[in-house]
Motif scaffolding. Structure first.
Motif, PDB file in Angstrom:
ATOM      1  N   ARG A 225       7.578  21.431  48.240  1.00  0.00           N
ATOM      2  CA  ARG A 225       8.940  21.062  48.603  1.00  0.00           C
ATOM      3  C   ARG A 225       9.705  22.315  49.019  1.00  0.00           C
ATOM      4  N   CYS A 226      10.667  22.130  49.902  1.00  0.00           N
ATOM      5  CA  CYS A 226      11.479  23.252  50.374  1.00  0.00           C
ATOM      6  C   CYS A 226      12.918  23.086  49.874  1.00  0.00           C
ATOM      7  N   SER A 227      13.583  24.214  49.674  1.00  0.00           N
ATOM      8  CA  SER A 227      14.916  24.203  49.067  1.00  0.00           C
ATOM      9  C   SER A 227      16.012  23.758  50.028  1.00  0.00           C
ATOM     10  N   GLY A 228      15.772  23.809  51.318  1.00  0.00           N
ATOM     11  CA  GLY A 228      16.799  23.416  52.279  1.00  0.00           C
ATOM     12  C   GLY A 228      16.207  23.144  53.647  1.00  0.00           C
ATOM     13  N   GLU A 229      17.080  22.704  54.566  1.00  0.00           N
ATOM     14  CA  GLU A 229      16.627  22.381  55.915  1.00  0.00           C
ATOM     15  C   GLU A 229      16.102  23.613  56.647  1.00  0.00           C
ATOM     16  N   GLU A 230      16.754  24.734  56.424  1.00  0.00           N
ATOM     17  CA  GLU A 230      16.313  25.957  57.098  1.00  0.00           C
ATOM     18  C   GLU A 230      14.922  26.371  56.639  1.00  0.00           C
ATOM     19  N   SER A 231      14.679  26.292  55.345  1.00  0.00           N
ATOM     20  CA  SER A 231      13.354  26.635  54.809  1.00  0.00           C
ATOM     21  C   SER A 231      12.294  25.652  55.305  1.00  0.00           C
TER      22      SER A 231
ATOM     23  N   MET B  69      -3.525  26.704  52.064  1.00  0.00           N
ATOM     24  CA  MET B  69      -2.130  27.079  52.295  1.00  0.00           C
ATOM     25  C   MET B  69      -1.144  26.250  51.470  1.00  0.00           C
ATOM     26  N   LEU B  70      -1.496  25.002  51.169  1.00  0.00           N
ATOM     27  CA  LEU B  70      -0.558  24.142  50.450  1.00  0.00           C
ATOM     28  C   LEU B  70      -0.692  24.235  48.934  1.00  0.00           C
ATOM     29  N   TRP B  71      -1.867  24.560  48.431  1.00  0.00           N
ATOM     30  CA  TRP B  71      -2.064  24.546  46.984  1.00  0.00           C
ATOM     31  C   TRP B  71      -2.448  25.911  46.411  1.00  0.00           C
ATOM     32  N   THR B  72      -2.182  26.955  47.166  1.00  0.00           N
ATOM     33  CA  THR B  72      -2.271  28.317  46.642  1.00  0.00           C
ATOM     34  C   THR B  72      -0.850  28.869  46.588  1.00  0.00           C
ATOM     35  N   PRO B  73      -0.322  29.119  45.407  1.00  0.00           N
ATOM     36  CA  PRO B  73       1.097  29.513  45.289  1.00  0.00           C
ATOM     37  C   PRO B  73       1.478  30.722  46.142  1.00  0.00           C
ATOM     38  N   ASP B  74       0.563  31.666  46.304  1.00  0.00           N
ATOM     39  CA  ASP B  74       0.893  32.866  47.079  1.00  0.00           C
ATOM     40  C   ASP B  74       1.073  32.581  48.570  1.00  0.00           C
ATOM     41  N   PHE B  75       0.523  31.465  49.044  1.00  0.00           N
ATOM     42  CA  PHE B  75       0.607  31.139  50.467  1.00  0.00           C
ATOM     43  C   PHE B  75       1.687  30.110  50.792  1.00  0.00           C
ATOM     44  N   VAL B  76       2.406  29.648  49.803  1.00  0.00           N
ATOM     45  CA  VAL B  76       3.490  28.693  50.050  1.00  0.00           C
ATOM     46  C   VAL B  76       4.599  29.401  50.824  1.00  0.00           C
ATOM     47  N   PRO B  77       5.129  28.788  51.899  1.00  0.00           N
ATOM     48  CA  PRO B  77       6.155  29.462  52.720  1.00  0.00           C
ATOM     49  C   PRO B  77       7.395  29.856  51.910  1.00  0.00           C
ATOM     50  N   LYS B  78       8.077  30.860  52.401  1.00  0.00           N
ATOM     51  CA  LYS B  78       9.296  31.343  51.754  1.00  0.00           C
ATOM     52  C   LYS B  78      10.349  30.226  51.715  1.00  0.00           C
ATOM     53  N   GLY B  79      10.955  30.074  50.566  1.00  0.00           N
ATOM     54  CA  GLY B  79      11.963  29.036  50.398  1.00  0.00           C
ATOM     55  C   GLY B  79      11.377  27.702  49.969  1.00  0.00           C
ATOM     56  N   CYS B  80      10.053  27.638  49.797  1.00  0.00           N
ATOM     57  CA  CYS B  80       9.387  26.404  49.364  1.00  0.00           C
ATOM     58  C   CYS B  80       8.668  26.658  48.038  1.00  0.00           C
ATOM     59  N   PHE B  81       8.295  25.589  47.365  1.00  0.00           N
ATOM     60  CA  PHE B  81       7.684  25.717  46.038  1.00  0.00           C
ATOM     61  C   PHE B  81       6.820  24.491  45.766  1.00  0.00           C
ATOM     62  N   LEU B  82       5.913  24.633  44.795  1.00  0.00           N
ATOM     63  CA  LEU B  82       5.063  23.524  44.367  1.00  0.00           C
ATOM     64  C   LEU B  82       5.787  22.718  43.300  1.00  0.00           C
TER      65      LEU B  82
END
Length: 338
Positions: free
Chosen positions: A230-236, A207-220
């Motif tokens: 990392r996530c773009s904001g507190e909500e993400s 889940m953490l190192w497969t780009p397709d499974f990274v939560p919405k609003g977050c990125f590697l």
């Protein structure tokens, strides 16, 4: 660790060990309900120490990967022989592997010493010391994951926080196993926690190192030589952590259902096997008893025939003797001239 393979590989090892222990504890309890005693490891049919040697092999591979294969210079030190900041987590992960290696190695040594008559009476036979070594390994794992040098404030930190709960359960149940070696539930829960540890490490890596499974609003994001979510904001970030919590709860439900069904299936299987062996043994005893009764009856019939023949012969002998006496009486006295 810090990569997909770095989490999936050790996770697969924990998963196999946990499943192996779960199977053997259920089997041992089903076959020996009243005399059940927990074991920290289980021998295999072909080779007694297969489990422990696999642990040692896996730990050796993990240490080699962390300290010599993964680093760019194939060694984790700076030119001045100090540990750089980006390799601190490598030493932490390898320290966990070293502790489990020590546990497996001394488990073999302690078991071999029990066979030796010189040490046989001086060693405990409930595997208390072996259980303590396993508890130390889990304590080391918990400590280093809790005080991890890597930044675990994001989604990865939430995964590690829940992993620490599983390690804590493994630690507590292992310590309880020292004082309660006959408790099946303690062993059952410990095996389940080890299995869940492995499964959670696998899920974490995927889940953490497969780009397709990274939560919405977050990125590697590449940091200090390895990728971090990392996530773009507190909500993400809040959404990502909530999804991880939900994921953990679903896996907890799934593993609970699996464990109970697995227990019931094995219990039924070994109960039927035990019952069939008992019926087979009873039949063998009955057949043996019938054979003994037939032999006794045959011997008694032969003895009866022999007595009957003896009785039939006695009147004949008496009759001959009487006739002989009568013949003697029929002859009169004969005067013998000298």
């Amino acid at each position: 660790m810090g990569t997909l393979v770095g989490h999936v590989a050790p996770g697969f090892g924990f998963l196999l060990i946990g499943l192996w222990h779960l199977f053997n504890h259920i089997k041992l309890h089903a076959l020996n309900t009243k005399s059940y005693i927990s074991l920290p490891w289980f021998p295999t049919i072909k080779f007694k120490y297969m489990e422990l040697l696999l642990i040692m092999g896996g730990c050796s591979a993990s240490i080699a990967m962390e300290l010599f294969i993964s680093p760019e210079r194939h060694q984790p030190l700076d030119p001045d022989w100090t540990i750089p900041s980006n390799h601190l987590h490598n030493f932490e992960h390898s320290s966990i592997s070293m502790t489990f290696f020590v546990y497996a190695a001394f488990s073999i040594i302690l078991d071999r010493m029990k066979i030796n008559p010189n040490y046989h009476h001086h060693l405990d036979h409930d595997y208390g010391l072996t259980q303590l070594l396993a508890a130390i390994a889990f304590a080391q794992e918990l400590l280093l994951f809790h005080l991890h040098s890597a930044d675990h404030m994001g989604p990865e930190g939430q995964y590690h926080l829940l992993l620490q709960l599983l390690i804590l359960v493994s630690l507590i149940t292992t310590l309880m196993g020292i004082g309660l070696p006959k408790s099946f539930l303690v062993s059952f829960l410990r095996s389940l926690s080890i299995l869940f540890q492995g499964l959670w490490l696998i899920v974490m890596g995927i889940m953490l190192w497969t780009p397709d499974f990274v939560p919405k609003g977050c990125f590697l994001h590449l940091e200090e030589g390895h990728q971090v979510v990392r996530c773009s904001g507190e909500e993400s970030l809040h959404r990502a952590k909530s999804l991880i919590n939900i994921q953990f709860s679903w896996f907890l439900i799934g593993i609970t259902v699996f464990a109970v069904i697995f227990y019931l299936i094995l219990l039924k299987f070994y109960y039927e096997k035990k019952k069939s062996e008992y019926v087979s043994l009873t039949k063998d005893l009955q057949e043996l008893q019938e054979e003994e009764e037939e032999e006794e009856h045959h011997d008694s019939s032969q003895l009866g025939d022999f007595d009957l023949e003896s009785r039939n012969k006695k009147p004949i002998l008496l009759g001959n003797a009487n006739s002989f006496l009568q013949m003697g009486k029929s002859f009169g006295p004969i005067d013998m001239e000298r």
